[in-house]
Write a protein that holds these residues in place. Structure first.
Motif, short mmCIF file in Angstrom:
data_model
loop_
_atom_site.label_atom_id
_atom_site.label_comp_id
_atom_site.label_asym_id
_atom_site.label_seq_id
_atom_site.Cartn_x
_atom_site.Cartn_y
_atom_site.Cartn_z
N UNK A 19 0.82 -1.22 0.00
CA UNK A 19 0.00 0.00 0.00
C UNK A 19 0.86 1.27 0.00
N UNK A 20 2.13 1.15 0.30
CA UNK A 20 3.00 2.32 0.39
C UNK A 20 3.44 2.79 -1.00
N UNK A 21 3.41 4.10 -1.23
CA UNK A 21 3.82 4.61 -2.55
C UNK A 21 5.32 4.41 -2.84
N UNK A 22 6.12 4.20 -1.80
CA UNK A 22 7.57 4.03 -1.99
C UNK A 22 7.94 2.59 -2.34
N UNK A 23 6.95 1.69 -2.27
CA UNK A 23 7.18 0.27 -2.57
C UNK A 23 6.51 -0.07 -3.89
N UNK A 24 7.31 -0.58 -4.83
CA UNK A 24 6.73 -1.02 -6.11
C UNK A 24 6.08 -2.38 -5.97
N UNK A 25 6.75 -3.28 -5.24
CA UNK A 25 6.21 -4.61 -5.06
C UNK A 25 6.86 -5.25 -3.83
N UNK A 26 6.06 -5.93 -3.05
CA UNK A 26 6.57 -6.65 -1.89
C UNK A 26 6.07 -8.08 -1.93
N UNK A 27 6.94 -8.99 -1.54
CA UNK A 27 6.61 -10.41 -1.42
C UNK A 27 7.07 -10.83 -0.02
N UNK A 28 6.76 -12.04 0.39
CA UNK A 28 7.24 -12.47 1.72
C UNK A 28 8.76 -12.45 1.85
N UNK A 29 9.49 -12.44 0.72
CA UNK A 29 10.94 -12.51 0.77
C UNK A 29 11.62 -11.19 0.38
N UNK A 30 10.97 -10.42 -0.46
CA UNK A 30 11.65 -9.29 -1.09
C UNK A 30 10.78 -8.04 -1.15
N UNK A 31 11.46 -6.88 -1.11
CA UNK A 31 10.79 -5.59 -1.31
C UNK A 31 11.49 -4.89 -2.47
N UNK A 32 10.70 -4.45 -3.45
CA UNK A 32 11.23 -3.64 -4.54
C UNK A 32 10.75 -2.22 -4.31
N UNK A 33 11.72 -1.31 -4.19
CA UNK A 33 11.40 0.09 -3.90
C UNK A 33 11.27 0.89 -5.18
N UNK A 34 10.44 1.93 -5.14
CA UNK A 34 10.28 2.84 -6.28
C UNK A 34 11.58 3.58 -6.51
N UNK A 35 11.91 3.82 -7.76
CA UNK A 35 13.13 4.55 -8.11
C UNK A 35 13.16 5.92 -7.45
N UNK A 36 12.02 6.59 -7.42
CA UNK A 36 11.96 7.93 -6.81
C UNK A 36 12.29 7.86 -5.32
N UNK A 37 11.92 6.78 -4.66
CA UNK A 37 12.24 6.61 -3.24
C UNK A 37 13.74 6.41 -3.05
N UNK A 38 14.35 5.63 -3.92
CA UNK A 38 15.80 5.39 -3.83
C UNK A 38 16.56 6.72 -3.98
N UNK A 39 16.16 7.50 -4.98
CA UNK A 39 16.81 8.80 -5.21
C UNK A 39 16.58 9.70 -4.01
N UNK A 40 15.36 9.73 -3.50
CA UNK A 40 15.04 10.57 -2.34
C UNK A 40 15.86 10.14 -1.12
N UNK A 41 16.01 8.84 -0.93
CA UNK A 41 16.83 8.33 0.18
C UNK A 41 18.27 8.82 0.07
N UNK A 42 18.84 8.71 -1.12
CA UNK A 42 20.24 9.12 -1.29
C UNK A 42 20.39 10.63 -1.17
#
Length: 146
Positions: A19-42
């Motif tokens: 449900x989070x806009x910073x997450x593109x996809x989450x599974x029980x094992x992995x989280x894929x973050x949105x590119x914009x979130x990665x840039x914002x983090x850095x």
């Protein structure tokens, strides 16, 4: 099959993460973050932000994600030159607003792009120099008391 060293997310946690806009996809094992979130983090990290605080403010508390997972993300992202360059550009635009014109603007000149890239390179190198200086002990701290 049990995977050692890897924490799995529950069904409810996966639903929340998706449900989070910073997450593109989450599974029980992995989280894929949105590119914009990665840039914002850095960008925020370059400005002195704490990785845990940055994730927490995005709705990803370390108690859910895990400190090690956050640490690994930041380590991986810090070594991604394309991501770091975009973060530097965003940080530069936010700080000074200089050379913020896009190529679609009237009067676009490639020299402006070159100047901007050189200014960003200088800012990045100055930031890296300060970071490296902070890792080296000062001469005063190396003196022993006799």
């Amino acid at each position: 099959m049990m995977m050692t060293g890897r924490r799995l997310f529950t069904e409810q946690q996966v639903q929340y993460l998706n449900t989070l806009p910073v997450v593109e996809n989450a599974t029980p094992v992995r989280i894929e973050y949105a590119q914009s979130f990665k840039v914002d983090c850095m960008r925020k990290y370059r400005a002195g932000g704490s990785p845990s605080a940055i994730f927490r403010n995005a709705g990803l508390p370390p108690s859910l994600i895990g400190y090690k997972r956050i640490e690994r993300c930041f380590n991986r992202w810090r070594h991604n030159s394309k991501l770091m360059k975009q973060a530097a550009i965003d940080q530069y635009d936010a700080q000074d607003g200089l050379f913020a014109a896009s190529s679609a603007d009237a009067g676009f000149d490639y020299r402006d792009v070159l100047i901007r890239e050189q200014a960003l390179k200088i800012m990045f190198l100055e930031h890296e120099l300060e970071r490296l200086k902070s890792l080296v002990p000062s001469p005063e701290s190396l003196q022993t008391v006799s």
